[in-house]
Structure formats: structure tokens, C-alpha cells
Motif scaffolding. Structure first.
Motif, mmCIF file in Angstrom:
data_model
loop_
_atom_site.group_PDB
_atom_site.id
_atom_site.type_symbol
_atom_site.label_atom_id
_atom_site.label_comp_id
_atom_site.label_asym_id
_atom_site.label_seq_id
_atom_site.Cartn_x
_atom_site.Cartn_y
_atom_site.Cartn_z
ATOM 1 N N GLU A 10 0.837 -1.208 0.000
ATOM 2 C CA GLU A 10 0.000 0.000 0.000
ATOM 3 C C GLU A 10 0.872 1.259 0.000
ATOM 4 O O GLU A 10 0.559 2.241 -0.679
ATOM 5 C CB GLU A 10 -0.930 0.004 1.217
ATOM 6 C CG GLU A 10 -2.068 -0.994 1.113
ATOM 7 C CD GLU A 10 -2.908 -1.080 2.386
ATOM 8 O OE1 GLU A 10 -4.104 -1.390 2.282
ATOM 9 O OE2 GLU A 10 -2.349 -0.843 3.483
ATOM 10 N N LYS A 36 2.061 1.896 -3.452
ATOM 11 C CA LYS A 36 0.976 2.409 -4.293
ATOM 12 C C LYS A 36 0.809 3.915 -4.131
ATOM 13 O O LYS A 36 0.648 4.655 -5.098
ATOM 14 C CB LYS A 36 -0.345 1.705 -3.943
ATOM 15 C CG LYS A 36 -0.595 0.415 -4.681
ATOM 16 C CD LYS A 36 -2.011 -0.071 -4.431
ATOM 17 C CE LYS A 36 -2.293 -1.343 -5.218
ATOM 18 N NZ LYS A 36 -3.680 -1.820 -4.992
ATOM 19 N N ASN A 39 3.818 5.993 -5.550
ATOM 20 C CA ASN A 39 3.787 6.070 -7.014
ATOM 21 C C ASN A 39 2.456 6.579 -7.556
ATOM 22 O O ASN A 39 2.241 6.576 -8.778
ATOM 23 C CB ASN A 39 4.107 4.695 -7.612
ATOM 24 C CG ASN A 39 5.513 4.237 -7.262
ATOM 25 O OD1 ASN A 39 6.484 4.899 -7.596
ATOM 26 N ND2 ASN A 39 5.631 3.113 -6.566
ATOM 27 N N ALA A 40 1.585 7.029 -6.621
ATOM 28 C CA ALA A 40 0.272 7.589 -6.989
ATOM 29 C C ALA A 40 -0.502 6.659 -7.928
ATOM 30 O O ALA A 40 -1.096 7.085 -8.923
ATOM 31 C CB ALA A 40 0.439 8.967 -7.610
ATOM 32 N N LYS A 41 -0.495 5.379 -7.592
ATOM 33 C CA LYS A 41 -1.223 4.400 -8.384
ATOM 34 C C LYS A 41 -2.729 4.531 -8.147
ATOM 35 O O LYS A 41 -3.172 5.256 -7.265
ATOM 36 C CB LYS A 41 -0.761 2.982 -8.030
ATOM 37 C CG LYS A 41 0.708 2.696 -8.342
ATOM 38 C CD LYS A 41 0.976 2.669 -9.827
ATOM 39 C CE LYS A 41 2.421 2.246 -10.120
ATOM 40 N NZ LYS A 41 2.722 2.280 -11.567
ATOM 41 N N LYS A 42 -3.486 3.790 -8.908
ATOM 42 C CA LYS A 42 -4.949 3.824 -8.811
ATOM 43 C C LYS A 42 -5.413 3.584 -7.368
ATOM 44 O O LYS A 42 -4.901 2.706 -6.687
ATOM 45 C CB LYS A 42 -5.535 2.757 -9.736
ATOM 46 C CG LYS A 42 -7.047 2.811 -9.850
ATOM 47 C CD LYS A 42 -7.542 1.731 -10.808
ATOM 48 C CE LYS A 42 -9.064 1.738 -10.886
ATOM 49 N NZ LYS A 42 -9.568 0.667 -11.783
ATOM 50 N N ASN A 43 -6.362 4.399 -6.919
ATOM 51 C CA ASN A 43 -6.947 4.317 -5.557
ATOM 52 C C ASN A 43 -5.974 4.728 -4.451
ATOM 53 O O ASN A 43 -6.149 4.332 -3.300
ATOM 54 C CB ASN A 43 -7.492 2.907 -5.273
ATOM 55 C CG ASN A 43 -8.593 2.498 -6.233
ATOM 56 O OD1 ASN A 43 -9.392 3.328 -6.645
ATOM 57 N ND2 ASN A 43 -8.617 1.228 -6.607
ATOM 58 N N TRP A 44 -4.942 5.505 -4.767
ATOM 59 C CA TRP A 44 -3.987 5.928 -3.740
ATOM 60 C C TRP A 44 -4.679 6.761 -2.655
ATOM 61 O O TRP A 44 -4.331 6.649 -1.475
ATOM 62 C CB TRP A 44 -2.831 6.703 -4.363
ATOM 63 C CG TRP A 44 -3.190 8.045 -4.939
ATOM 64 C CD1 TRP A 44 -3.648 8.289 -6.199
ATOM 65 C CD2 TRP A 44 -3.132 9.306 -4.277
ATOM 66 N NE1 TRP A 44 -3.886 9.621 -6.379
ATOM 67 C CE2 TRP A 44 -3.571 10.278 -5.214
ATOM 68 C CE3 TRP A 44 -2.761 9.718 -3.003
ATOM 69 C CZ2 TRP A 44 -3.646 11.638 -4.906
ATOM 70 C CZ3 TRP A 44 -2.821 11.073 -2.696
ATOM 71 C CH2 TRP A 44 -3.266 12.015 -3.633
ATOM 72 N N GLU A 45 -5.668 7.572 -3.064
ATOM 73 C CA GLU A 45 -6.374 8.410 -2.085
ATOM 74 C C GLU A 45 -7.240 7.571 -1.148
ATOM 75 O O GLU A 45 -7.370 7.900 0.039
ATOM 76 C CB GLU A 45 -7.228 9.456 -2.802
ATOM 77 C CG GLU A 45 -6.403 10.553 -3.456
ATOM 78 C CD GLU A 45 -7.249 11.534 -4.223
ATOM 79 O OE1 GLU A 45 -7.277 12.722 -3.838
ATOM 80 O OE2 GLU A 45 -7.897 11.116 -5.205
ATOM 81 N N SER A 46 -7.794 6.492 -1.661
ATOM 82 C CA SER A 46 -8.633 5.623 -0.818
ATOM 83 C C SER A 46 -7.795 4.932 0.263
ATOM 84 O O SER A 46 -8.289 4.660 1.361
ATOM 85 C CB SER A 46 -9.354 4.574 -1.676
ATOM 86 O OG SER A 46 -8.417 3.710 -2.299
ATOM 87 N N GLU A 60 5.760 11.448 -8.343
ATOM 88 C CA GLU A 60 4.372 11.176 -8.750
ATOM 89 C C GLU A 60 3.367 11.659 -7.704
ATOM 90 O O GLU A 60 2.376 12.306 -8.047
ATOM 91 C CB GLU A 60 4.180 9.680 -9.027
ATOM 92 C CG GLU A 60 4.961 9.160 -10.224
ATOM 93 C CD GLU A 60 4.657 9.922 -11.507
ATOM 94 O OE1 GLU A 60 3.461 10.207 -11.756
ATOM 95 O OE2 GLU A 60 5.600 10.240 -12.238
ATOM 96 N N LYS A 116 0.492 14.889 -7.726
ATOM 97 C CA LYS A 116 -0.911 14.746 -7.345
ATOM 98 C C LYS A 116 -1.314 15.730 -6.246
ATOM 99 O O LYS A 116 -2.455 16.188 -6.200
ATOM 100 C CB LYS A 116 -1.188 13.313 -6.878
ATOM 101 C CG LYS A 116 -1.022 12.253 -7.943
ATOM 102 C CD LYS A 116 -2.132 12.315 -8.978
ATOM 103 C CE LYS A 116 -2.004 11.172 -9.980
ATOM 104 N NZ LYS A 116 -3.056 11.234 -11.028
#
Length: 615
Positions: free
Chosen positions: A423, A426, A429-436, A456, A460
Motif C-alpha cells: 500500500e 501504491k 507512485n500515486a497508483k490507482k486508488n492511492w487516495e482511498s 508522482e 498529485k
């Protein structure tokens, strides 16, 4: 070789090793701080087992301390004399480690000159491991282990070793998880003597191995200590991404690979020379060489184990060749003369150390950690769950305790499940769903290191409606989430009522920032304040000189640039600035000297190259 020369040579060897390990800075790494916190908790609570209360991702999880003895020693040393005392302790441990490596080599080959050289080389090759962490105790115990293994091989009475080795393994298992290397070395010794058909020693080793294996279970974590050590042998997310666990890079420009290559060549060359000169060809030596060689190829952090493990074999093989060669008197003379030269070189090295205005002080100790940012957080009483750099997690725990709950730190596998680390990657690297992921752990603060690795996530957060930049210096960024929990802090930010740290490094950062904004008078005030706090900062003197040059106070500027070089002879642009000063004064010879000095530090710097051509 006379007894006096031998004594002087040995003394000089360990003086050089002590000094060399002492001046390696920083003395600590990312794990030092949480080890200190663990030592504090064990010492105060008289308990080895506790649950975590310092992270937001593993809060309440059991925190196992497999290296509790190391941590207690580190903490007690820190209480007695801060990081300076820890540096002394580290240097003593390193010195004793190489004392045993030297004795193992000398025991194996009986040649002081050869053992001296190989020990110094081994010390240089192992410097990456000279940090304040339990790993240095593994180097110590492994060196003791190797020395006793050599004594065992030369001994007819093996019974006395039945209890020495298990006792070492018992202690080692409570200091650091690399004790498993000792068990593996036992297996190699057993194979060695089984192939030599020496049943007496093979049986003794089998019994010693069984007793040693049972001994490692005598620790507060019992069998968990074994499973923890075995975990690091297999492939996992940490060994694939954390730098020290990555395989050795087969790149000739990489210093790790250079030392790996040198010791591999020395070992093979020693075996060949010994065979050519009529010595018995011990192909069985490769039983030790190949498994030890595999360790750094698997993980570069084990280069030191590889180097220590074969040093005595190299000393033995080269010593054998020298015994035959020294029958020729000129070579015998060279050996004696070489010993005297080594002693003189040692004195020169130590003399240079004494001359150095050694900057080992409170300013240096935390220069790579966000000390000013943490000071800002503490002054303004900021609390919450923080997403942080992996390498800074332990430092935040040490400085902030339970007031800031970290996302991750170096206690991987000791505390954090693998999913937490994945996690972390993630989000970085600001991958998908990083904010969640941040929402999942109620993250209200983000501390980022100013490095490419965080580019990255930085992109964001820039111009993000949910996050506000709260603090910035030359090392770190602090973002705060715009929500109810942070209402008071956000109001202070809006009203400009936040208190900023009055540390030299922050004032230096502010001063440089003001220079870029062409506010030289304000910048000068900030830099003068910084200079009062740390008069030995080369950076401060460099920028003060720059301000004086802008104000056409060139003589004052010259003094500041010379002061900068007094405190850091490798600081960039100081020699260049002095060179330009002399150039403008028409002093061409001095100008050329300074510009050449600058190019030694920064060979491709175009302004210096251009100015030198003009002269």
C-alpha cells in the motif's frame, strides 16, 4: 621481523580501523532510531513483548523484538553519551571484529604482513555495514566464529568446542537475525570434513551443530526467531524493492561490485599460487567460497559477510606462497621494509585525522533527516496520522513518540504485514486508488522527502483541493489535509500565526530562498542568525560571501569563501568564486590555481572551464 615491529604494526592496524570506522558518517541509518525506541521500551517496561502504538497501519499489532539485546545496549549507550557515545561503541565493535579477522588470518597463515593487508582491505570493503544497527553485532559474532573455526581445524582436541560454539550461537540469536549464517557455516564445515573423510571432526561438528541449533531457541521469541530469519532468505516484496536487499549490481563502476571482484580474484589467485608453489591444492576451500559468494549476489547487504568469510583463506594461501618465496633474502627484506612502510603510512593517516577540525557535532548527526520539520510539528503541537517516507518512519517515532502515527518504518515483517508495504508503494507512485488508501487509515498529514522517488505523489498533491502545503525546507515537504481535524492549524496558517523553528538549517534555507527572490538585506539577516547558531557551516559562509559580492564588498566576500573552505574543502563554487576575485584583481596565477581546484571538485562545471580558458 622483530617483536617491536610486529607490535607496532598490530597497534597501527587497529588504530587505523578504529579511526576509519569512527569518521564514517552518518553513524546511523534509517533503522537506528526505532531500535533506540525499542531499547527504551524494553528498559523501562522490563518486557520483551508489546503491541504497537506508533503507527496508524499496524496499531495494536504485536511488535516482536528479535534483536532485544542489541537494542538495550544501544539505548543505554545513548543515555550515557548521546550519538557520540554510540559512534564510539560502533567503532570499538568494528575494531574487535577485525581483530578476530586478523587473528583468523594469522592463525591460518602465520604471516603478519599478509594478514595486515588483507584485514585492511576487508575493513574497507565492509564499510557499508558500519552503522549503528544490530547488524554490526553479527559481523562481530561471525568474526569470532571464523577465528574459532580456524582453531577447531588446527586442533586435535575438539571436545572443548562442544560448548563454545553453542554459547556463541545462543548470544548471537538474541542480538541479530543473521545468526543463521553461523548455522549455515557449520553445515559447510561438516561437508568439508566429510569429503576429507575426517570422521572425528565431522561427527564433532554434527554434535556442535545440533547443540547450536537448539541454543538459538533460547530467546524471548522461541521458534519465531528461526521463522523470521528464514523469511529473509526467500523472495518477498521487501527484497525486491528495498535498496539494501537488492542483488549485487554487476557493474564495474559500482563500489560493492569492485570489492566483490577484488576478493573473488584474490581468493582464486591465492589458491592457484599455492598450488603452483607445491602446496596441497585444497579444492575443498571452494566449499566455503561459492556459498559465501552467493550471499552478496542474492542481497548486496551481505557483501561484508562474504568478505569476512574468505579473508582468512586468502591470508592463508598468500602466506603459504610467501613462506617459500622468503627463502630468497631480497623478498624477505621487502617484507620487513614493507611492514615499516605500512606503519609509517598508518601514522601519516592518523596524523591527518588529528589535524582535521572534525565536524562530529549535533548539527551533523541529523542532517539527512527532517529535524526542522519535526521541530515545526512539535512547536505547533500538530498531531495525527501521517503518510511518511519509509526511511524516515523510525526517526519520526523516535522524535514524536505517539503524537504522530506513522504509515510505515523499518519494522517490516517485525510488525507490518506485507500488504501495508505494498500500500505504501501504491501511494508513493500515486497508483490507482492511492487516495482511498490514505482515507482507509485516516491520514491527515503527508511528509515527503524532496527526492525523485516522490515525484508522482508530489504532482498529485500540487494544486490539490484536499491538501495544503504547510511547511517546506530544503529537505522535506509537509502537507496537511483540509478537514475538521486540522481546523485550528489551518486557521493559524491563514492568519500567519504558525511558529517556525529557529534552527540554523531552516534559517539557511530561508536565507537562500530570499536570495533567489532578490531580497538580499532580508537574506543577510537570516544568514547571520544562522551563522550565530552554527559558525562552522560552510554553506552559510558560502552564501554570506555571495551577498557581500552583490554589495561589492569583495574583500569581505573573499573572507567568507575562505572560511567556507576551512570547514568543507570540497564545497562547490567556493574555489570558483575566489578564482573570479583574483581574476578581477589581475592576479592570474592565483586565479588559475583556484579554478583548477574547483575543477577537481566539479570537473564538468562550465563556468569554471570557461574562466580558465579566458586566462
Amino acid at each position: 621481523m622483530s617483536l617491536k615491529i610486529k607490535i607496532l604494526l598490530i597497534i597501527s592496524l587497529f588504530a587505523v580501523i578504529f579511526v576509519d570506522s569512527f569518521i564514517k558518517m552518518p553513524a546511523y541509518d534509517t533503522d537506528t532510531f526505532w531500535h533506540l525506541k525499542a531499547g527504551e521500551l524494553i528498559s523501562k517496561n522490563k518486557n520483551f513483548h508489546f503491541t504497537d502504538n506508533y503507527s496508524c497501519t499496524a496499531k495494536g499489532f504485536p511488535w516482536r523484538n528479535y534483536e532485544w539485546l542489541s537494542e538495550i545496549i544501544f539505548y543505554i549507550t545513548y543515555i550515557k553519551g548521546n550519538f557520540f557515545a554510540l559512534q564510539i561503541l560502533k567503532s570499538i565493535i568494528i575494531m574487535i571484529t577485525f581483530l578476530f579477522i586478523f587473528m583468523a588470518g594469522y592463525e591460518f597463515g602465520k604471516n603478519l604482513f599478509v594478514s595486515w593487508i588483507i584485514t585492511i582491505l576487508a575493513c574497507k570493503a565492509s564499510q557499508h555495514a558500519f552503522t549503528i544497527r544490530p547488524q554490526i553485532f553479527s559481523l562481530l559474532f561471525f568474526s569470532i566464529f571464523l577465528f574459532l573455526a580456524v582453531k577447531f581445524q588446527n586442533s586435535f582436541n575438539t571436545k572443548k568446542f562442544l560448548f563454545i560454539f553453542p554459547l556463541i550461537m545462543l548470544i548471537w540469536a538474541n542480538f541479530h537475525g543473521a545468526y543463521i549464517i553461523g548455522l549455515i557455516y557449520f553445515l559447510m564445515l561438516m561437508v568439508f570434513y566429510a569429503l576429507k573423510r575426517d570422521s572425528v571432526k565431522a561427527k564433532s561438528l554434527f554434535l556442535i551443530f545440533i547443540l547450536s541449533f537448539l541454543a538459538v531457541f533460547i530467546n524471548p521469541n522461541t521458534y519465531h526467531a528461526i521463522t523470521y530469519s528464514l523469511y529473509w532468505i526467500k523472495d518477498n516484496p521487501y527484497t525486491r524493492t528495498i535498496v539494501e536487499f537488492l542483488p549485487l549490481r554487476l557493474d564495474i563502476h559500482d563500489s560493492y561490485f569492485q570489492f566483490f571482484l577484488v576478493f573473488s580474484i584474490l581468493f582464486i589467485l591465492g589458491v592457484i599460487i599455492k598450488n603452483i608453489l607445491g602446496g596441497k591444492f585444497e579444492f575443498l576451500d571452494f566449499i566455503f567460497f561459492f556459498p559465501l559468494m552467493y550471499l552478496p549476489l542474492k542481497s548486496n547487504r551481505h557483501l561484508s559477510i562474504f568478505v569476512l568469510g574468505i579473508s582468512h583463506l586468502i591470508s592463508g594461501n598468500f602466506s603459504y606462497s610467501s613462506k617459500i618465496s622468503f627463502k630468497w633474502k631480497p623478498l624477505k627484506f621487502i617484507s620487513h621494509a614493507g611492514s615499516v612502510i605500512l606503519f609509517i603510512l598508518s601514522l601519516i593517516y592518523l596524523g591527518n585525522f588529528v589535524k582535521i577540525n572534525y565536524p562530529f557535532n549535533k548539527f551533523i548527526m541529523e542532517e539527512t533527516y527532517p529535524k526542522d520539520l519535526i521541530e515545526f510539528i512539535k512547536i505547533n503541537k500538530i498531531q495525527g496520522n501521517v503518510f511518511n517516507d519509509y526511511g524516515w518512519g523510525g526517526y519520526i517515532i523516535w522524535r514524536c513518540g505517539e503524537n504522530l502515527k506513522v504509515f510505515i518504518d523499518g519494522r517490516v515483517k517485525l510488525l507490518y504485514p506485507e500488504k501495508n508495504y505494498l500500500e505504501y508503494l501504491k501511494v508513493v507512485n500515486a497508483k490507482k486508488n492511492w487516495e482511498s488508501i490514505l482515507n482507509k487509515y485516516n491520514i491527515t498529514l503527508i511528509i515527503l522527502k524532496k527526492e525523485f522517488n516522490f515525484l508522482e505523489i508530489f504532482k498529485k498533491l500540487t494544486n490539490n483541493n484536499l491538501w495544503e502545503l504547510l511547511y517546506e525546507d530544503d529537505l522535506a515537504l509537509l502537507y496537511i489535509k483540509k478537514d475538521v481535524q486540522n481546523y485550528k492549524i489551518l486557521e493559524k496558517l491563514k492568519e500567519k500565526k504558525l511558529i517556525f523553528p529557529e534552527t540554523y538549517s531552516f534559517l539557511l534555507y530561508e536565507g537562500v530562498k530570499l536570495i533567489k527572490e532578490n531580497k538580499t538585506n532580508e537574506a543577510y539577516k537570516k544568514l547571520r542568525e544562522a551563522n550565530l547558531l552554527n559558525p562552522q557551516s560552510a554553506q552559510i559562509h558560502l552564501f554570506l560571501g555571495y551577498i557581500y559580492s552583490i554589495k561589492n564588498k569583495t574583500d569581505e566576500a573573499l573572507k567568507e569563501w575562505k572560511r567556507a573552505l576551512e570547514f568543507d574543502s570540497t564545497i562547490q563554487s567556493a574555489h570558483y568564486n575566489i578564482g573570479i576575485y583574483y581574476k578581477n584583481k589581475g592576479m592570474k596565477i592565483k586565479a588559475k590555481e583556484e579554478l583548477k581546484q574547483e575543477l577537481k571538485i566539479n570537473p564538468d562545471w562550465q563556468p569554471a572551464l570557461k574562466s580558465l580558458k579566458e586566462l
